[in-house]
Design a protein around this motif. Structure first.
Motif, mmCIF file in Angstrom:
data_model
loop_
_atom_site.group_PDB
_atom_site.id
_atom_site.type_symbol
_atom_site.label_atom_id
_atom_site.label_comp_id
_atom_site.label_asym_id
_atom_site.label_seq_id
_atom_site.Cartn_x
_atom_site.Cartn_y
_atom_site.Cartn_z
ATOM 1 N N ALA A 146 2.930 28.762 5.087
ATOM 2 C CA ALA A 146 2.237 27.797 5.946
ATOM 3 C C ALA A 146 3.206 26.744 6.470
ATOM 4 N N LEU A 147 4.149 26.323 5.627
ATOM 5 C CA LEU A 147 5.146 25.340 6.062
ATOM 6 C C LEU A 147 6.024 25.908 7.175
ATOM 7 N N ARG A 148 6.440 27.154 7.021
ATOM 8 C CA ARG A 148 7.281 27.775 8.045
ATOM 9 C C ARG A 148 6.528 27.918 9.371
ATOM 10 N N ARG A 149 5.248 28.328 9.277
ATOM 11 C CA ARG A 149 4.450 28.476 10.503
ATOM 12 C C ARG A 149 4.284 27.134 11.213
ATOM 13 N N LEU A 150 4.037 26.099 10.439
ATOM 14 C CA LEU A 150 3.871 24.784 11.039
ATOM 15 C C LEU A 150 5.172 24.259 11.645
ATOM 16 N N CYS A 180 5.552 23.214 15.472
ATOM 17 C CA CYS A 180 6.069 21.910 15.899
ATOM 18 C C CYS A 180 7.191 22.067 16.915
ATOM 19 N N ALA A 181 8.055 23.037 16.690
ATOM 20 C CA ALA A 181 9.160 23.263 17.627
ATOM 21 C C ALA A 181 8.629 23.653 19.006
ATOM 22 N N LYS A 182 7.603 24.525 19.035
ATOM 23 C CA LYS A 182 7.020 24.933 20.314
ATOM 24 C C LYS A 182 6.353 23.748 21.014
ATOM 25 N N GLU A 212 1.967 15.517 16.297
ATOM 26 C CA GLU A 212 1.702 14.458 15.311
ATOM 27 C C GLU A 212 0.829 14.985 14.173
ATOM 28 N N LEU A 213 -0.265 15.671 14.528
ATOM 29 C CA LEU A 213 -1.178 16.197 13.514
ATOM 30 C C LEU A 213 -0.494 17.271 12.664
ATOM 31 N N ALA A 214 0.357 18.070 13.298
ATOM 32 C CA ALA A 214 1.069 19.108 12.551
ATOM 33 C C ALA A 214 2.024 18.495 11.527
ATOM 34 N N PHE A 215 2.703 17.435 11.907
ATOM 35 C CA PHE A 215 3.609 16.778 10.950
ATOM 36 C C PHE A 215 2.828 16.137 9.801
#
Length: 427
Positions: free
Chosen positions: A349-353, A357-359, A399-402
């Motif tokens: 899940a961390l990798r997907r997020l 975030c990069a996208k 922001e929400l993803a972080f």
């Protein structure tokens, strides 16, 4: 005042200037000059924060009012809370917000008094205007009376413009007060949440089973409170959406009426245009209220998600420590495998997020470049509006993803700690 005014000049509102030659204190002379200036040029004097008829001081002028103070404080609160900075109730920012609310309310009180004074002065000119119109209708003397009527109408127009400006300032002040009060509520609620989370973190690290049970009860109680609040907001949202639909329906009917009478220039058409403009602001107010309710729902939803994550951590900790207390080696090893599997899921899940975030960051940067292109640099168009909406969406989602990443890192840290406790129990 002029030598011809032997007994002093009476201004609208009942104030009087002393006759020439009468001794006056310097401060009284200055006040009279200001009063006379405000009577002669009410709109201009009021804009400078002058003195109105009766000697009443004007509110802060448009140039003096600190229009950005409220929005700056609101942005500061939102930024600090999103960054995890603890904002204390009764602290510096909290005190600044309370002070700004008091200042805005005081301004609105002064504005309300100014409106009363201006309306009194305006009524005299309106009465004079009606009298001049009646005289013109009776005598037909448009040449002599027309100039006086024109001058009177110009003074009334100045009053009308000033009154419109005061009411606008009053509305903007009231909107700022609402935003500031919401920030106070956010600070108070955040302080309660932070206090509870700090207590839970300590219990998760070294607390006993009794401590875990007590913390669990507190979290469940707060979670029930948030869920009830969220449901209450949902009911109000549905009612407000219906109000918005009604306002938009009225606006559509007004548009049709205006199109039918487009070639007419009369009092009825002017009334329709006024209703049309009021209808837009009514729909805007309803939508703004709906947006505020959605904002409250979003904040409540974030708190619910946070508390549910905390509750999951407590349950996980209870499960592990129960297995360790029982001392069953097989059960401890099974529990370690479960947590390790959960940890692998957390890492995915961390990798997907991180990828998401990069996208989002790339998307936001593309929107910025598009908005700053020569064709859109200073333009306000549907195209720039769409680009700006995409930019805001990308930044907000990032922001929400972080925030989710920060929460998942905390979960991962607890999983690693509990795995260490389980390994230690079997060694």
């Amino acid at each position: 005042a002029g030598a011809s005014y032997k007994h002093g000049r009476v201004l609208p509102g009942g104030s009087r200037l002393p006759p020439v030659g009468v001794a006056m204190l310097p401060w009284r002379r200055a006040a009279n000059r200001l009063a006379l200036r405000a009577w002669r040029r009410p709109a201009q004097a009021a804009l400078r924060g002058g003195v109105f008829p009766g000697g009443r001081l004007a509110a802060r002028s448009y140039s003096e009012a600190n229009f950005g103070a409220a929005s700056t404080l609101v942005k500061k609160v939102e930024t600090f809370l999103s960054a995890g900075v603890k904002v204390d109730k009764g602290g510096d920012i909290y005190g600044q917000i309370e002070s700004e609310i008091r200042s805005l309310r005081q301004d609105n009180d002064i504005i309300a008094d100014e409106v009363v004074e201006l309306k009194k002065s305006r009524e005299q000119d309106v009465a004079a205007e009606e009298q001049l119109v009646a005289q013109m209708r009776h005598s037909g003397n448009f040449m002599d009376l027309g100039e006086a009527l024109l001058e009177t109408s110009k003074r009334i127009q100045e009053f009308d413009k000033r009154l419109a400006g005061l009411r606008c300032q009053q509305v903007e002040n009231s909107k700022d007060i609402v935003d500031l009060k919401r920030s106070l509520a956010r600070i108070e609620q955040s302080a309660e949440d932070v206090e509870l989370l700090e207590e839970v973190d300590k219990v998760l690290m070294n607390g006993s089973a009794v401590d875990l049970a007590a913390s669990k009860a507190k979290v469940l109680e707060m979670l029930d409170e948030y869920l009830e609040r969220f449901d209450g907001h949902s009911e109000i949202v549905q009612a407000t959406k219906q109000d918005v639909d009604v306002a938009i329906g009225k606006l559509k009917n007004l548009v049709l009426d205006l199109r039918v009478r487009r070639s007419s220039i009369d009092a009825e058409m002017d009334c329709l245009r006024g209703n049309f403009e009021s209808g837009f602001y009514e729909a805007k107010r309803k939508n703004a209220r709906l947006a505020r309710l959605r904002d409250q729902q979003a904040m409540t939803g974030k708190e619910i998600a946070l508390l549910e994550q905390v509750l999951h951590k407590i349950k996980l900790c209870e499960r592990v420590r129960s297995a360790i207390t029982q001392g069953n080696r097989q059960k401890i090893e099974e529990e370690a495998k479960k947590i390790w599997k959960e940890n692998e899921s957390t890492q995915k899940a961390l990798r997907r997020l991180d990828e998401h975030c990069a996208k989002l960051s790339d998307e936001g940067q593309r929107m910025v470049q598009a908005l700053r292109a020569p064709a859109h640099w200073s333009a306000m168009s549907p195209q720039t509006g769409e680009l700006r909406e995409k930019f805001v969406a990308a930044v907000r989602e990032e922001e929400l993803a972080f925030e989710r990443l920060a929460a998942l890192r905390g979960t991962q840290a607890l999983q690693i700690k509990l795995l260490g406790e389980l390994r230690a129990a079997t060694s």
